[in-house]
Design a protein around this motif. Structure first.
Motif, PDB file in Angstrom:
ATOM      1  N   SER A 167       0.631  -1.265  -0.079  1.00 52.50           N
ATOM      2  CA  SER A 167       0.080  -0.026  -0.181  1.00 52.50           C
ATOM      3  C   SER A 167       0.758   0.927   0.018  1.00 52.50           C
ATOM      4  O   SER A 167       0.488   2.346  -0.499  1.00 52.50           O
ATOM      5  CB  SER A 167      -1.026   0.196   1.281  1.00 52.50           C
ATOM      6  N   SER A 168       2.256   0.468  -0.028  1.00 54.17           N
ATOM      7  CA  SER A 168       3.452   2.703   0.326  1.00 54.17           C
ATOM      8  C   SER A 168       2.752   2.782  -1.235  1.00 54.17           C
ATOM      9  O   SER A 168       3.645   3.943  -1.306  1.00 54.17           O
ATOM     10  CB  SER A 168       4.517   2.416   0.834  1.00 54.17           C
ATOM     11  N   LEU A 169       3.614   1.694  -2.195  1.00 54.23           N
ATOM     12  CA  LEU A 169       3.821   1.980  -3.767  1.00 54.23           C
ATOM     13  C   LEU A 169       2.698   1.246  -4.446  1.00 54.23           C
ATOM     14  O   LEU A 169       2.940   0.244  -4.420  1.00 54.23           O
ATOM     15  CB  LEU A 169       5.258   1.977  -3.427  1.00 54.23           C
ATOM     16  N   TYR A 170       2.061   2.218  -5.324  1.00 49.60           N
ATOM     17  CA  TYR A 170       1.131   0.750  -6.050  1.00 49.60           C
ATOM     18  C   TYR A 170       0.648   1.474  -6.858  1.00 49.60           C
ATOM     19  O   TYR A 170       1.360   2.434  -7.155  1.00 49.60           O
ATOM     20  CB  TYR A 170      -0.237   0.473  -4.821  1.00 49.60           C
ATOM     21  N   LEU A 171      -0.234   0.828  -7.880  1.00 51.24           N
ATOM     22  CA  LEU A 171      -0.564   0.994  -9.426  1.00 51.24           C
ATOM     23  C   LEU A 171      -1.630  -0.177  -9.090  1.00 51.24           C
ATOM     24  O   LEU A 171      -1.377  -1.691  -9.280  1.00 51.24           O
ATOM     25  CB  LEU A 171       0.593   0.651 -10.799  1.00 51.24           C
ATOM     26  N   ARG A 172      -2.992   0.211  -9.748  1.00 51.71           N
ATOM     27  CA  ARG A 172      -4.036  -0.464  -9.717  1.00 51.71           C
ATOM     28  C   ARG A 172      -3.883  -1.668 -11.325  1.00 51.71           C
ATOM     29  O   ARG A 172      -3.713  -0.977 -12.491  1.00 51.71           O
ATOM     30  CB  ARG A 172      -5.542   0.371  -9.133  1.00 51.71           C
TER      31      ARG A 172
ATOM     32  N   VAL B  12       7.718   4.739   1.805  1.00 51.43           N
ATOM     33  CA  VAL B  12       9.093   3.918   0.622  1.00 51.43           C
ATOM     34  C   VAL B  12      10.018   4.657   1.386  1.00 51.43           C
ATOM     35  O   VAL B  12      11.200   3.841   1.358  1.00 51.43           O
ATOM     36  CB  VAL B  12       8.422   4.597  -0.624  1.00 51.43           C
ATOM     37  N   PHE B  13      10.367   5.770   1.700  1.00 50.97           N
ATOM     38  CA  PHE B  13      11.826   6.848   2.088  1.00 50.97           C
ATOM     39  C   PHE B  13      12.327   5.711   3.167  1.00 50.97           C
ATOM     40  O   PHE B  13      13.843   5.690   3.419  1.00 50.97           O
ATOM     41  CB  PHE B  13      11.594   7.322   2.603  1.00 50.97           C
TER      42      PHE B  13
ATOM     43  N   ALA C  83      16.224   6.732  -7.088  1.00 49.00           N
ATOM     44  CA  ALA C  83      14.697   7.637  -7.076  1.00 49.00           C
ATOM     45  C   ALA C  83      14.955   8.131  -5.823  1.00 49.00           C
ATOM     46  O   ALA C  83      14.005   9.182  -7.023  1.00 49.00           O
ATOM     47  CB  ALA C  83      14.425   6.329  -6.339  1.00 49.00           C
ATOM     48  N   ASN C  84      16.206   9.004  -5.307  1.00 49.83           N
ATOM     49  CA  ASN C  84      15.722   9.800  -4.618  1.00 49.83           C
ATOM     50  C   ASN C  84      16.700  10.680  -4.362  1.00 49.83           C
ATOM     51  O   ASN C  84      17.932   9.587  -3.637  1.00 49.83           O
ATOM     52  CB  ASN C  84      14.312  10.312  -2.960  1.00 49.83           C
ATOM     53  N   ILE C  85      17.825  11.472  -4.443  1.00 49.73           N
ATOM     54  CA  ILE C  85      19.248  11.591  -3.876  1.00 49.73           C
ATOM     55  C   ILE C  85      19.816  11.892  -2.220  1.00 49.73           C
ATOM     56  O   ILE C  85      20.862  10.844  -1.428  1.00 49.73           O
ATOM     57  CB  ILE C  85      19.528  13.354  -4.354  1.00 49.73           C
TER      58      ILE C  85
ATOM     59  N   LEU D 173      25.521  -3.589  -7.415  1.00 52.46           N
ATOM     60  CA  LEU D 173      24.348  -2.514  -7.975  1.00 52.46           C
ATOM     61  C   LEU D 173      22.699  -3.609  -6.995  1.00 52.46           C
ATOM     62  O   LEU D 173      22.777  -4.093  -5.611  1.00 52.46           O
ATOM     63  CB  LEU D 173      23.907  -3.562  -8.998  1.00 52.46           C
ATOM     64  N   VAL D 174      22.619  -2.260  -6.062  1.00 54.81           N
ATOM     65  CA  VAL D 174      21.256  -1.754  -5.386  1.00 54.81           C
ATOM     66  C   VAL D 174      20.246  -1.423  -6.135  1.00 54.81           C
ATOM     67  O   VAL D 174      20.010  -0.514  -6.060  1.00 54.81           O
ATOM     68  CB  VAL D 174      21.773  -2.000  -4.160  1.00 54.81           C
ATOM     69  N   ALA D 175      19.327  -1.880  -5.385  1.00 56.39           N
ATOM     70  CA  ALA D 175      17.288  -1.107  -6.126  1.00 56.39           C
ATOM     71  C   ALA D 175      16.243  -1.966  -5.119  1.00 56.39           C
ATOM     72  O   ALA D 175      16.601  -2.331  -4.334  1.00 56.39           O
ATOM     73  CB  ALA D 175      17.258  -1.482  -7.397  1.00 56.39           C
ATOM     74  N   PHE D 176      15.586  -0.926  -5.103  1.00 54.58           N
ATOM     75  CA  PHE D 176      14.093  -1.255  -4.305  1.00 54.58           C
ATOM     76  C   PHE D 176      12.905  -1.066  -4.906  1.00 54.58           C
ATOM     77  O   PHE D 176      12.641   0.327  -6.126  1.00 54.58           O
ATOM     78  CB  PHE D 176      14.067  -0.389  -3.242  1.00 54.58           C
ATOM     79  N   GLY D 177      11.694  -1.268  -5.144  1.00 57.62           N
ATOM     80  CA  GLY D 177      10.422  -1.156  -5.773  1.00 57.62           C
ATOM     81  C   GLY D 177       9.402  -1.736  -4.841  1.00 57.62           C
ATOM     82  O   GLY D 177       8.952  -1.522  -4.025  1.00 57.62           O
ATOM     83  N   GLY D 178       8.435  -1.338  -5.929  1.00 56.14           N
ATOM     84  CA  GLY D 178       7.146  -1.429  -5.825  1.00 56.14           C
ATOM     85  C   GLY D 178       6.725  -2.837  -5.098  1.00 56.14           C
ATOM     86  O   GLY D 178       7.412  -4.056  -5.518  1.00 56.14           O
ATOM     87  N   GLY D 179       5.917  -3.317  -4.177  1.00 55.79           N
ATOM     88  CA  GLY D 179       5.752  -4.902  -4.547  1.00 55.79           C
ATOM     89  C   GLY D 179       5.789  -5.164  -2.564  1.00 55.79           C
ATOM     90  O   GLY D 179       5.144  -6.043  -2.601  1.00 55.79           O
TER      91      GLY D 179
END
Length: 349
Positions: free
Chosen positions: A198-203, A226-227, A260-262, A315-321
Motif C-alpha cells: 500500500s506504500s507504492l502501488y499501481l492498480r 517508501v523513504f 529514486a531520490n538523492i 548494484l542495489v535497487a528497491f521498488g514496489g512490491g
C-alpha cells in the motif's frame, strides 16, 4: 584471454552488451510550476532531480525498449547472436497480453525466443539479470536479453505533486551470457514484502489490496514510508550480498544504486559504507525511471570511463512490491564475439 571453464563446472556469466534509450523530450522542474503547487528549487533540493524525459504521445514502453536494444546493437552488431530468451522488467507495459517482451522481441529479430514480462518495479532490472542467469545455468537458454523499460509518464497523475515530479521515461537493455572466468555475476540477493504494497502501488484488475486498502487509478505512493523502507533495504541487501561474496565495501569500486531520490542514495551509501564519490548518480537528468535507472546509470559510467574492465561493482535497487534486489559483479569490458573466440582458442579450434 581466459580459457573456458572446465566441463561440469559452473560457467561465468555476466553482461556482455549494454544499450540505453531516453526519449528526446526534456521536462524540467520549471515546467511543473504553472500546473502544480511547487517550484524548481524545491523539487531539486528535496529530490536531486532537475529534469526528466517524457515519451512522445505515440511512444510507449515497447518503443522505449526497442530504442535501448537498437543502441546496444549500434555498439555491438553481433550482440544478439544466440539470444533465445527476452525478459522485460516494467510496470508500464503496453498491455498485459501480449507481453511487452514479446513485442520487443518481434521488432528486434528475436521472434521465437522465450519472452515474458517481470513486474517488481524499480528492482526489476536486477531481478531480470538474476532470472536470465538462472535460465542459462538451467540449460533453458543460451543467452538472455534483459530489458528494463518504462513509459511512466503515461500512468502517473501529472497533477499530483507527490509523484509527477519524480518519474521519467527511459530504457536499458543488457545481454547476459558467458564471460571469462573471474568476471561477471558473483551473487544476487532478491526479496519482497507484500505487506508494504500500500506504500507504492499501481492498480490493475482489483480495486483494493488484501486487507481492504483502496487503490486509486494512477501510481500511488506514501513517500515517508517508501523513504524509510528504501534506506533500510538498500543498505541491508547491499551488505548481505557483499557478505555472500566475501567482500567488504572497501573492495567495491563503484556502487550503482536505483536512482529514486538523492537523499535516499546518500543515506543508503552511509549504511553500506560507500562514499558518494564512488557512487554512480545521474538522477538529476532522468528522474526515477523505475526499472531503467540501473542500466542508464551503468551505461553512463561506462561511457565516461568511470567504470573500467575488472572493476568490482555493487548494484542495489528497491521498488514496489515492496521489493528489493542487489548484486555483486566484476565488470568485463569485452563483447560476446570475443568470448566465443576465447572459447574456440581454448579448445584449439
Amino acid at each position: 584471454m581466459t580459457a573456458s571453464p572446465i566441463p561440469g563446472t559452473r560457467p561465468s556469466l555476466g553482461i556482455t552488451a549494454l544499450g540505453t534509450y531516453a526519449p528526446p523530450r526534456r521536462v524540467t522542474n520549471a515546467d511543473f510550476e504553472a500546473r502544480i503547487d511547487t517550484n524548481a528549487e524545491w523539487i531539486e533540493s528535496r529530490t536531486g532531480i532537475r529534469e526528466r524525459r517524457f515519451a512522445a504521445p505515440d511512444e510507449y514502453t515497447s518503443d522505449v525498449g526497442v530504442g535501448a536494444v537498437r543502441d546496444l546493437l549500434a555498439r555491438d552488431p553481433d550482440a544478439l547472436l544466440e539470444v533465445d530468451a527476452v525478459i522485460c522488467a516494467t510496470v508500464s507495459p503496453d498491455a498485459l497480453m501480449p507481453s511487452t517482451a514479446a513485442l520487443i522481441a518481434m521488432q528486434v529479430g528475436l521472434t521465437g525466443a522465450a519472452a515474458f514480462d517481470l513486474s517488481t518495479a524499480c528492482s526489476g532490472f536486477v531481478y531480470g539479470l538474476s532470472v536470465a542467469q538462472g535460465l542459462i545455468l538451467a540449460g533453458t537458454a543460451r543467452r538472455g536479453l534483459v530489458v528494463g523499460a518504462e513509459a511512466l509518464s503515461k500512468i502517473v497523475d501529472q497533477d499530483d505533486r507527490n509523484t509527477a515530479i519524480l518519474f521519467g521515461d527511459g530504457g536499458g537493455a543488457a545481454v547476459v551470457g558467458p564471460v571469462p572466468q573471474g568476471y561477471g555475476f558473483q551473487h544476487f540477493v532478491l526479496g519482497a514484502d507484500g505487506a508494504g504494497g500500500s506504500s507504492l502501488y499501481l492498480r490493475c484488475a482489483a480495486p483494493r489490496l488484501p486487507g481492504g486498502f483502496e487503490m486509486g487509478e494512477t501510481v500511488g505512493m506514501n513517500g515517508r514510508e517508501v523513504f524509510k523502507f528504501a534506506v533500510r533495504v538498500l543498505g541491508d541487501s547491499g551488505n548481505e550480498v557483499l557478505a555472500k561474496t566475501g567482500l567488504s565495501s572497501a573492495d567495491v569500486d563503484w556502487l550503482v544504486p536505483h536512482q529514486a531520490n538523492i537523499r535516499i542514495i546518500e543515506a543508503a551509501c552511509e549504511r553500506v559504507g560507500m562514499p558518494l564519490s564512488k557512487t554512480v548518480v545521474n538522477l538529476g537528468r532522468y528522474g526515477n525511471t523505475s526499472s531503467a535507472t540501473v542500466p542508464l546509470a551503468l551505461r553512463e559510467a561506462l561511457d565516461d570511463g568511470r567504470i573500467r574492465d575488472g572493476q568490482q561493482l555493487l548494484l542495489v535497487a528497491f521498488g514496489g512490491g515492496l521489493s528489493w534486489a542487489a548484486s555483486t559483479m566484476k565488470w568485463w569490458g569485452g563483447a560476446p564475439s570475443l568470448v566465443a573466440r576465447a572459447e574456440r582458442e581454448a579448445v584449439g579450434v
